[in-house]
Design a protein around this motif. Structure first.
Motif, PDB file in Angstrom:
ATOM      1  N   GLY A 124      33.037 -67.068 -10.340  1.00 16.02           N
ATOM      2  CA  GLY A 124      32.051 -67.441 -11.349  1.00 16.02           C
ATOM      3  C   GLY A 124      30.683 -67.761 -10.773  1.00 16.02           C
ATOM      4  O   GLY A 124      30.528 -68.049  -9.583  1.00 16.02           O
ATOM      5  N   ALA A 125      29.684 -67.739 -11.651  1.00 20.69           N
ATOM      6  CA  ALA A 125      28.305 -68.002 -11.229  1.00 20.69           C
ATOM      7  C   ALA A 125      28.134 -69.418 -10.698  1.00 20.69           C
ATOM      8  O   ALA A 125      27.357 -69.650  -9.766  1.00 20.69           O
ATOM      9  CB  ALA A 125      27.361 -67.772 -12.411  1.00 20.69           C
ATOM     10  N   MET A 126      28.855 -70.388 -11.272  1.00 23.09           N
ATOM     11  CA  MET A 126      28.703 -71.778 -10.833  1.00 23.09           C
ATOM     12  C   MET A 126      29.129 -71.962  -9.387  1.00 23.09           C
ATOM     13  O   MET A 126      28.549 -72.791  -8.663  1.00 23.09           O
ATOM     14  CB  MET A 126      29.509 -72.717 -11.740  1.00 23.09           C
ATOM     15  CG  MET A 126      28.946 -72.854 -13.143  1.00 23.09           C
ATOM     16  SD  MET A 126      29.893 -74.023 -14.157  1.00 23.09           S
ATOM     17  CE  MET A 126      29.266 -75.590 -13.530  1.00 23.09           C
ATOM     18  N   ALA A 127      30.143 -71.205  -8.951  1.00 23.75           N
ATOM     19  CA  ALA A 127      30.607 -71.312  -7.564  1.00 23.75           C
ATOM     20  C   ALA A 127      29.514 -70.862  -6.600  1.00 23.75           C
ATOM     21  O   ALA A 127      29.262 -71.513  -5.576  1.00 23.75           O
ATOM     22  CB  ALA A 127      31.873 -70.478  -7.363  1.00 23.75           C
ATOM     23  N   ILE A 128      28.855 -69.764  -6.936  1.00 23.32           N
ATOM     24  CA  ILE A 128      27.820 -69.212  -6.061  1.00 23.32           C
ATOM     25  C   ILE A 128      26.547 -70.060  -6.115  1.00 23.32           C
ATOM     26  O   ILE A 128      26.053 -70.535  -5.092  1.00 23.32           O
ATOM     27  CB  ILE A 128      27.498 -67.762  -6.463  1.00 23.32           C
ATOM     28  CG1 ILE A 128      28.740 -66.874  -6.313  1.00 23.32           C
ATOM     29  CG2 ILE A 128      26.350 -67.201  -5.618  1.00 23.32           C
ATOM     30  CD1 ILE A 128      28.580 -65.488  -6.893  1.00 23.32           C
ATOM     31  N   VAL A 129      26.043 -70.265  -7.342  1.00 21.89           N
ATOM     32  CA  VAL A 129      24.782 -70.989  -7.510  1.00 21.89           C
ATOM     33  C   VAL A 129      24.923 -72.446  -7.065  1.00 21.89           C
ATOM     34  O   VAL A 129      24.034 -72.994  -6.398  1.00 21.89           O
ATOM     35  CB  VAL A 129      24.316 -70.912  -8.979  1.00 21.89           C
ATOM     36  CG1 VAL A 129      23.056 -71.765  -9.180  1.00 21.89           C
ATOM     37  CG2 VAL A 129      24.040 -69.467  -9.372  1.00 21.89           C
ATOM     38  N   GLY A 130      26.043 -73.079  -7.438  1.00 26.68           N
ATOM     39  CA  GLY A 130      26.249 -74.482  -7.070  1.00 26.68           C
ATOM     40  C   GLY A 130      26.330 -74.686  -5.572  1.00 26.68           C
ATOM     41  O   GLY A 130      25.761 -75.646  -5.032  1.00 26.68           O
ATOM     42  N   SER A 131      27.020 -73.790  -4.888  1.00 28.35           N
ATOM     43  CA  SER A 131      27.154 -73.897  -3.431  1.00 28.35           C
ATOM     44  C   SER A 131      25.811 -73.680  -2.745  1.00 28.35           C
ATOM     45  O   SER A 131      25.468 -74.383  -1.778  1.00 28.35           O
ATOM     46  CB  SER A 131      28.171 -72.872  -2.918  1.00 28.35           C
ATOM     47  OG  SER A 131      29.437 -73.085  -3.501  1.00 28.35           O
ATOM     48  N   LEU A 132      25.033 -72.718  -3.237  1.00 29.63           N
ATOM     49  CA  LEU A 132      23.705 -72.472  -2.676  1.00 29.63           C
ATOM     50  C   LEU A 132      22.778 -73.658  -2.917  1.00 29.63           C
ATOM     51  O   LEU A 132      22.021 -74.065  -2.029  1.00 29.63           O
ATOM     52  CB  LEU A 132      23.101 -71.212  -3.306  1.00 29.63           C
ATOM     53  CG  LEU A 132      23.734 -69.879  -2.914  1.00 29.63           C
ATOM     54  CD1 LEU A 132      23.184 -68.755  -3.781  1.00 29.63           C
ATOM     55  CD2 LEU A 132      23.488 -69.591  -1.445  1.00 29.63           C
ATOM     56  N   GLU A 133      22.856 -74.219  -4.120  1.00 33.37           N
ATOM     57  CA  GLU A 133      22.012 -75.358  -4.471  1.00 33.37           C
ATOM     58  C   GLU A 133      22.289 -76.544  -3.554  1.00 33.37           C
ATOM     59  O   GLU A 133      21.357 -77.207  -3.079  1.00 33.37           O
ATOM     60  CB  GLU A 133      22.268 -75.740  -5.933  1.00 33.37           C
ATOM     61  CG  GLU A 133      21.350 -76.836  -6.453  1.00 33.37           C
ATOM     62  CD  GLU A 133      21.619 -77.144  -7.908  1.00 33.37           C
ATOM     63  OE1 GLU A 133      20.646 -77.321  -8.655  1.00 33.37           O
ATOM     64  OE2 GLU A 133      22.805 -77.221  -8.307  1.00 33.37           O
ATOM     65  N   GLU A 134      23.567 -76.802  -3.288  1.00 27.70           N
ATOM     66  CA  GLU A 134      23.896 -77.921  -2.404  1.00 27.70           C
ATOM     67  C   GLU A 134      23.411 -77.651  -0.979  1.00 27.70           C
ATOM     68  O   GLU A 134      22.897 -78.552  -0.302  1.00 27.70           O
ATOM     69  CB  GLU A 134      25.403 -78.176  -2.390  1.00 27.70           C
ATOM     70  CG  GLU A 134      25.780 -79.367  -1.513  1.00 27.70           C
ATOM     71  CD  GLU A 134      27.263 -79.670  -1.484  1.00 27.70           C
ATOM     72  OE1 GLU A 134      27.631 -80.751  -0.989  1.00 27.70           O
ATOM     73  OE2 GLU A 134      28.058 -78.829  -1.936  1.00 27.70           O
ATOM     74  N   GLY A 135      23.585 -76.408  -0.517  1.00 25.79           N
ATOM     75  CA  GLY A 135      23.170 -76.079   0.840  1.00 25.79           C
ATOM     76  C   GLY A 135      21.679 -76.140   1.040  1.00 25.79           C
ATOM     77  O   GLY A 135      21.194 -76.513   2.119  1.00 25.79           O
ATOM     78  N   LEU A 136      20.903 -75.802  -0.002  1.00 25.07           N
ATOM     79  CA  LEU A 136      19.450 -75.738   0.125  1.00 25.07           C
ATOM     80  C   LEU A 136      18.761 -77.050  -0.222  1.00 25.07           C
ATOM     81  O   LEU A 136      17.706 -77.378   0.342  1.00 25.07           O
ATOM     82  CB  LEU A 136      18.903 -74.628  -0.783  1.00 25.07           C
ATOM     83  CG  LEU A 136      19.333 -73.206  -0.431  1.00 25.07           C
ATOM     84  CD1 LEU A 136      18.865 -72.221  -1.498  1.00 25.07           C
ATOM     85  CD2 LEU A 136      18.795 -72.798   0.935  1.00 25.07           C
ATOM     86  N   THR A 137      19.314 -77.818  -1.152  1.00 23.62           N
ATOM     87  CA  THR A 137      18.639 -79.030  -1.625  1.00 23.62           C
ATOM     88  C   THR A 137      19.463 -80.303  -1.415  1.00 23.62           C
ATOM     89  O   THR A 137      18.929 -81.407  -1.561  1.00 23.62           O
ATOM     90  CB  THR A 137      18.311 -78.908  -3.133  1.00 23.62           C
ATOM     91  OG1 THR A 137      19.536 -78.912  -3.888  1.00 23.62           O
ATOM     92  CG2 THR A 137      17.548 -77.631  -3.422  1.00 23.62           C
TER      93      THR A 137
END
Length: 242
Positions: A124-137
């Protein structure tokens, strides 16, 4: 803490799966069947709505425009060929069978529960976007929200498909945690267009999972997983060509 969101997500799945196992012992077979069908229908609707919302946009003049249809087809075909060559589905099933043999009384649905839950929680999109968001911010709020949804889903999954759902938590942690740790390195490639295309492919795969749950047809969704990263490759090729 690094990948804290993924840790919370994995724990939520474990907690939900354990609760589902308690419920499973109190469900008759006919209730298990109808719950699985309801879950399948819900998964189809989630995948279908996500796919359509990614493809169709309303323009400024009020007209309905379609995007990414041809690239979606290309990504899915190329990704499926790669996945079939690797035979990801068979490897996942073998892993599930190996774990099943180590756990007495795990049941015949172990492999189906492990594979179905792993795919649903990861594509799902939340898995990808959420993981990227945590890694970047460092903000893991998206993954925290996903944890609640996954907890509820794991209760239902494990109540109908058994303890295999619990072990999907390991795959979710490794998958999302890896994205979080690599986010800084892959950020330049993750334009809004690339993320939208990855989300679109992920939603199509969710639709495939729903079809499998309804037993309409057996689709090798796991072998289509490489399609999710093909948009990044496509972006790099476009940059290279200039």
């Amino acid at each position: 803490m690094l990948a804290q969101g993924s840790i919370v997500n994995a724990c939520a799945i474990i907690g939900g799966a354990l609760l589902g196992m308690i419920i499973k012992g109190r469900l008759s077979e006919r209730f298990g069947v109808i719950i699985k069908q309801a879950l399948g229908l819900s998964t189809v609707i989630i995948g279908l709505s996500g796919t359509l919302s990614s493809i169709f946009k309303v323009s400024y003049d009020g007209k309905l425009e379609s995007n990414y249809i041809m690239t979606m087809i290309i990504f899915l075909v190329i990704g499926s060929v790669i996945g079939e060559a690797i035979n990801i589905e068979e490897k996942l099933n073998r892993l599930a069978e190996f774990i099943q043999k180590k756990i007495p009384g795990s049941g015949s649905n172990f492999s189906a529960g492990f594979v179905s839950a792993t795919l649903l929680f990861c594509v799902g999109a939340m898995a990808i976007v959420g993981s990227l968001e945590e890694g970047l911010t460092g903000n893991a709020n998206t993954l925290y929200a996903k944890s609640i949804l996954d907890c509820i889903s794991s209760i239902i999954f494990s109540a109908t498909m058994g303890i295999g759902v619990l072990f999907s938590s390991v795959a979710v942690f490794l998958y999302q945690g890896s994205i979080t740790l690599l986010a800084e390195f892959i950020e330049p490639m993750l334009t809004a267009e690339v993320i939208n295309q990855m989300s679109l492919v992920g939603n199509v795969l969710i639709l495939g999972i729903g079809i499998n749950l309804l037993e309409i047809r057996s689709i090798k969704v796991a072998n289509m997983l490489p399609a999710i990263i093909i948009p990044i490759v496509y972006y790099l090729i476009r940059i290279w060509i200039g």
